[in-house]
Design an enzyme around this catalytic site. Sequence first.
Site, PDB file in Angstrom:
ATOM      1  N   SER A  69      -0.603   4.364   1.594  1.00  0.00           N
ATOM      2  CA  SER A  69       0.475   2.863   0.202  1.00  0.00           C
ATOM      3  C   SER A  69      -0.829   2.648  -0.804  1.00  0.00           C
ATOM      4  O   SER A  69      -1.044   1.742  -1.421  1.00  0.00           O
ATOM      5  CB  SER A  69       0.147   2.190   1.329  1.00  0.00           C
ATOM      6  OG  SER A  69      -0.443   0.999   1.947  1.00  0.00           O
ATOM      7  N   SER A 111      -2.578   5.056   5.427  1.00  0.00           N
ATOM      8  CA  SER A 111      -2.834   4.651   4.137  1.00  0.00           C
ATOM      9  C   SER A 111      -4.135   4.681   3.136  1.00  0.00           C
ATOM     10  O   SER A 111      -4.268   4.241   2.468  1.00  0.00           O
ATOM     11  CB  SER A 111      -2.084   3.223   4.018  1.00  0.00           C
ATOM     12  OG  SER A 111      -0.729   2.618   4.271  1.00  0.00           O
ATOM     13  N   LYS A 170      -7.429  -3.138  -3.294  1.00  0.00           N
ATOM     14  CA  LYS A 170      -5.754  -2.606  -3.170  1.00  0.00           C
ATOM     15  C   LYS A 170      -5.173  -4.084  -2.914  1.00  0.00           C
ATOM     16  O   LYS A 170      -5.023  -4.790  -2.498  1.00  0.00           O
ATOM     17  CB  LYS A 170      -5.758  -2.409  -1.518  1.00  0.00           C
ATOM     18  CG  LYS A 170      -3.978  -1.629  -1.575  1.00  0.00           C
ATOM     19  CD  LYS A 170      -3.915  -1.104  -0.018  1.00  0.00           C
ATOM     20  CE  LYS A 170      -2.294  -0.765   0.521  1.00  0.00           C
ATOM     21  NZ  LYS A 170      -2.385   0.070   1.910  1.00  0.00           N
TER      22      LYS A 170
HETATM   23  N1  GLN Z   1       3.242   5.467   5.720  1.00  0.00           N
HETATM   24  C1  GLN Z   1       2.886   4.459   6.905  1.00  0.00           C
HETATM   25  C2  GLN Z   1       3.877   3.455   6.411  1.00  0.00           C
HETATM   26  O1  GLN Z   1       4.729   3.976   6.211  1.00  0.00           O
HETATM   27  C3  GLN Z   1       1.557   4.104   6.851  1.00  0.00           C
HETATM   28  C4  GLN Z   1       1.668   3.048   5.788  1.00  0.00           C
HETATM   29  C5  GLN Z   1       0.152   2.311   6.420  1.00  0.00           C
HETATM   30  O2  GLN Z   1      -0.452   2.929   6.843  1.00  0.00           O
HETATM   31  N2  GLN Z   1      -0.022   1.233   5.307  1.00  0.00           N
HETATM   32  O3  GLN Z   1       4.250   2.707   7.792  1.00  0.00           O
END
Ligand code: GLN
Length: 497
Positions: free
Chosen positions: A160, A184, A85
Amino acid sequence: MKAENVMSVRATLDALRQGDITSYDLTKACLQRLEALNGCLHAFLTPTPELALRQADEADRKYAAWRQDPSIELPPLLGLPMAIKDVLAQSGVRCTCGSKILENFIPPYTATSVERLLRAGVVTVGKTNTDEFAMGSSTENSAYGPTHNPWNLECVPGGSSGGSAAAVAARIVPAALGTDTGGSVRQPAAFCGVTGLKTTYGRVSRYGLVAYGSSLDTVGVLAQSAEDAALILPHIAGRDPRDATSMDLPVPSVRLDQASVQGLRVGVPKEYFIDGIQPEVEQGVRAAIEAYRQMGAQIVEISLPNTAYALPVYYLIAPAEASANLARYDGIRFGPREEGERMWEMFFNTRGKRFGAEVKRRIMLGTYALSAGYYDAYYGQAQKVRTLIKHDFESAFNEVDVIAAPVAPTTAFRIGQHSGSPLEMYLEDIFTLPANLAGVPGIAFPVGFDSQGLPVSMQLMGPHFREDALLRAAHAYQQATDWHLQIPEGLDRKDNQ
Ligand code: GLN
């Protein structure tokens, strides 16, 4: 190369050891598939073909030396292609974090998790797409455009870590690294029908992971199965002097051979089965829980009473930490600069032009929550409720070994569906945020499909540092079912075009 040719981690490592395939040929095949599919999936921001082939060559040389002299110890993941990632730094490779503020930023250092994989012999084929600074649930917040879901290109892959999940689902690579601050790893794994392991906070070093919410950020694995995730975990985990929150605990190599769930106490929290959840998701998760019962597990209804507060608490704490962490992007130290007459104008122009809307929203939310006069009412209060959420899990784990729940209220939604409403998007995270606030591990894996043919998944959450219990329980389910072996159809037609 056809999807079914991209083998599991286990099969790849066996084939490499037996000399049935070389890492060079395998890597070449992965790169060809990446190139054929990235146009429609946009899973990779920066493929690194030359680097990957060099690493593969090196792996093959080590295998050759070992064949001459079997007393040589081989690195455990030698020659295995993986994707990373793009919020994890790899020395010499562009690291954008999905943001224009780090466009063309080339870090001079490597994240500990990536470094450990490289030492274990992994071949890195490229950096995967992500919501900007990992802020999002759909990969639509990437400044470089969204990733598409391999099961339906009009849908999001989740986020993400959407690029990593799509790359594994499309069988471009056997496994990938992702990060989970509020879901994420688990949510994109769920949307793409792959297995996603969110590690305990402190299990894997955060050094070289570009910070979003430092008290929540974790590094995790996306793979085809729990068995494959279990093969990767020991090689990224463990104490690292460069991350003071990484724990000095032994990393059990997880033995899955007799993974039985006989007598396992599976908690089902009533707060996770609420109005508004897509009926097919609820049905799929309930059917999987029933499968556990039939395999000998004991199903226990439990309560995690503060679950409803996880969303507001997370959306105060994570932006508060983000607002501090992102202060460093000022046009001086990292990435490109937008000029201005005076220094503050240069800051203003660089941050104003190069941060996306969601990142700016979070910086403003976080700055507000931390500001004098509001700190106690927002950030301070959120920290207190966070402790209550942690206590909910502690008392639940006095009664049960693992907790079973949906990963998200819906299956993958359409690209653009929530783009008009940040709150609608945040609501996608209600079931994943509590584990991050409590710091506990979780694993997401597919348990069926909805009527649109999109994967339905569930998650198991476990006590701190009990990834082994989660991996074993998920593996037992995957031994009895074949949802995790399903491959999105139709991609190969695109591949052939
Ligand atoms: N969807 C969550 C956010 O927007 C979690 C994102 C993540 O785990 N990096 O913050």
